[in-house]
Design a protein around this motif. Structure first.
Motif, PDB file in Angstrom:
ATOM      1  N   LEU A  87       0.754  -1.274   0.075  1.00  0.00           N
ATOM      2  CA  LEU A  87      -0.057  -0.003  -0.107  1.00  0.00           C
ATOM      3  C   LEU A  87       0.929   1.197  -0.118  1.00  0.00           C
ATOM      4  CD1 LEU A  87      -2.602  -0.859   2.854  1.00  0.00           C
ATOM      5  CD2 LEU A  87      -2.783  -1.128   0.303  1.00  0.00           C
ATOM      6  N   PHE A  88       0.448   2.201  -0.438  1.00  0.00           N
ATOM      7  CA  PHE A  88       0.915   3.680  -0.361  1.00  0.00           C
ATOM      8  C   PHE A  88      -0.077   4.730   0.214  1.00  0.00           C
ATOM      9  CE2 PHE A  88      -0.572   3.682  -4.650  1.00  0.00           C
ATOM     10  CZ  PHE A  88      -1.099   5.229  -4.643  1.00  0.00           C
ATOM     11  N   PHE A  89       0.481   5.763   0.850  1.00  0.00           N
ATOM     12  CA  PHE A  89      -0.157   6.569   1.528  1.00  0.00           C
ATOM     13  C   PHE A  89       0.137   8.083   0.431  1.00  0.00           C
ATOM     14  CE2 PHE A  89      -0.414  10.501   4.330  1.00  0.00           C
ATOM     15  CZ  PHE A  89      -1.568  10.225   5.118  1.00  0.00           C
ATOM     16  N   HIS A  90      -1.280   8.779   0.420  1.00  0.00           N
ATOM     17  CA  HIS A  90      -0.863   9.935  -0.428  1.00  0.00           C
ATOM     18  C   HIS A  90      -1.583  10.868   0.140  1.00  0.00           C
ATOM     19  CE1 HIS A  90      -0.247  12.092  -4.235  1.00  0.00           C
ATOM     20  NE2 HIS A  90      -1.189  12.757  -4.041  1.00  0.00           N
ATOM     21  N   ASP A  91      -1.065  11.990   0.908  1.00  0.00           N
ATOM     22  CA  ASP A  91       0.254  12.075   0.968  1.00  0.00           C
ATOM     23  C   ASP A  91       0.857  12.975   2.149  1.00  0.00           C
ATOM     24  OD1 ASP A  91       0.336  14.664   0.084  1.00  0.00           O
ATOM     25  OD2 ASP A  91       0.967  14.167  -1.947  1.00  0.00           O
ATOM     26  N   LEU A  92       1.850  13.024   2.674  1.00  0.00           N
ATOM     27  CA  LEU A  92       2.443  13.639   3.742  1.00  0.00           C
ATOM     28  C   LEU A  92       2.017  15.164   3.485  1.00  0.00           C
ATOM     29  CD1 LEU A  92       5.890  12.556   4.659  1.00  0.00           C
ATOM     30  CD2 LEU A  92       3.646  11.794   5.612  1.00  0.00           C
ATOM     31  N   THR A  93       1.976  15.856   2.346  1.00  0.00           N
ATOM     32  CA  THR A  93       1.725  17.096   2.106  1.00  0.00           C
ATOM     33  C   THR A  93       0.343  17.532   2.386  1.00  0.00           C
ATOM     34  OG1 THR A  93       3.413  17.638   0.560  1.00  0.00           O
ATOM     35  CG2 THR A  93       1.608  19.155   0.608  1.00  0.00           C
ATOM     36  N   ARG A  94      -0.602  16.637   1.612  1.00  0.00           N
ATOM     37  CA  ARG A  94      -2.042  16.865   1.812  1.00  0.00           C
ATOM     38  C   ARG A  94      -2.420  16.367   3.420  1.00  0.00           C
ATOM     39  NH1 ARG A  94      -5.055  16.138  -3.127  1.00  0.00           N
ATOM     40  NH2 ARG A  94      -3.827  15.905  -4.912  1.00  0.00           N
ATOM     41  N   ALA A  95      -2.007  15.714   4.126  1.00  0.00           N
ATOM     42  CA  ALA A  95      -2.268  15.590   5.263  1.00  0.00           C
ATOM     43  C   ALA A  95      -1.909  16.677   6.376  1.00  0.00           C
ATOM     44  CB  ALA A  95      -1.482  14.079   5.884  1.00  0.00           C
ATOM     45  N   GLN A  96      -0.858  17.341   5.931  1.00  0.00           N
ATOM     46  CA  GLN A  96      -0.780  18.733   6.765  1.00  0.00           C
ATOM     47  C   GLN A  96      -1.511  19.953   6.290  1.00  0.00           C
ATOM     48  OE1 GLN A  96       3.698  18.810   7.977  1.00  0.00           O
ATOM     49  NE2 GLN A  96       3.720  17.161   6.220  1.00  0.00           N
ATOM     50  N   ASP A  97      -2.106  19.820   5.398  1.00  0.00           N
ATOM     51  CA  ASP A  97      -2.863  21.016   4.946  1.00  0.00           C
ATOM     52  C   ASP A  97      -4.192  21.318   5.752  1.00  0.00           C
ATOM     53  OD1 ASP A  97      -4.817  22.616   3.266  1.00  0.00           O
ATOM     54  OD2 ASP A  97      -3.472  22.076   1.495  1.00  0.00           O
ATOM     55  N   LYS A  98      -4.217  22.423   5.962  1.00  0.00           N
ATOM     56  CA  LYS A  98      -5.635  22.617   6.705  1.00  0.00           C
ATOM     57  C   LYS A  98      -6.881  22.428   6.266  1.00  0.00           C
ATOM     58  CE  LYS A  98      -3.380  26.846   9.090  1.00  0.00           C
ATOM     59  NZ  LYS A  98      -3.497  28.275   9.292  1.00  0.00           N
ATOM     60  N   ARG A  99      -6.873  22.169   4.819  1.00  0.00           N
ATOM     61  CA  ARG A  99      -8.073  21.829   4.342  1.00  0.00           C
ATOM     62  C   ARG A  99      -8.204  20.395   4.701  1.00  0.00           C
ATOM     63  NH1 ARG A  99      -7.090  24.029  -1.571  1.00  0.00           N
ATOM     64  NH2 ARG A  99      -4.884  23.116  -0.870  1.00  0.00           N
TER      65      ARG A  99
END
Length: 202
Positions: A128-140
């Protein structure tokens, strides 16, 4: 259909030349759109893997739950009994992960789990892969990065257990009130061979 085949074949030929000319010695992976196996965008997983790519990562992105279920059904029919090297993952986009009975983080985990349940027993799903760290840290994202990444990590653990690569299973149930205060049932199962000894929970 003919033009889609031509584009997919052209891309796979280019990939084969890149892998060969670069003398790549490490695993090479590509990303494929999940909808119709990427055929609308000049992709074909079988051609891609035949080109010398080690793993094709299927992007289970931007779909409502009914659409997501339809994508899993499509891939089930598309693959048949074939066993090819696929890695699957979803994206942290809350508006597509909104369902009536659970929050988006829980839905993210449930979709990853559904992919494992569908394809791991067939020998097709290699990870599996997780997409992604940038999106997870976004306030949205609506929830903390820790919550999103915990969901992803939990899915990874679920996959490892499904394919027999997890040495033990730890389950912690929701606490309840007892006569002597809070009661938290904890279960630890040991699957290692040879078994681990002197395990403890503190």
């Amino acid at each position: 259909a003919g033009f889609r085949w031509f584009r997919a074949h052209k891309i796979a030929t280019i990939l084969e030349r890149i892998v060969r000319d670069a003398a790549v010695s490490k695993p090479v992976w590509t990303y494929t759109l999940a909808w119709e196996a990427g055929h609308q965008h000049g992709q074909d997983p079988y051609m891609i893997l035949d080109s010398g790519v080690s793993m094709d990562c299927v992007m289970l992105y931007e779909s409502t739950r009914p659409e997501f279920n339809a994508v899993l059904d499509f891939w089930t029919r598309y693959l048949g009994d074939d066993r090819i090297n696929l890695v699957m993952g979803d994206s942290v986009i809350p508006k597509f992960l909104t369902v009536p009975d659970r929050n988006p983080v829980e839905e993210y985990y449930d979709r990853m789990k559904a992919a494992v349940d569908r394809f791991a027993p067939r020998g097709t799903l290699k990870g599996l892969f997780f997409h992604d760290l940038t999106r997870a840290q976004d306030k949205r994202a609506g929830y903390s990065p820790t919550e999103w990444m915990t969901a992803g990590a939990s899915a990874f653990s679920y996959f490892k257990e499904a394919v027999g690569r997890s040495p033990f299973h730890l389950q912690i149930e929701a606490p309840s009130r007892g006569k002597n205060g809070m009661v938290v049932p904890v279960s630890l199962q040991n699957f290692a061979d040879p078994s681990f000894t002197h395990l403890s929970i503190e």
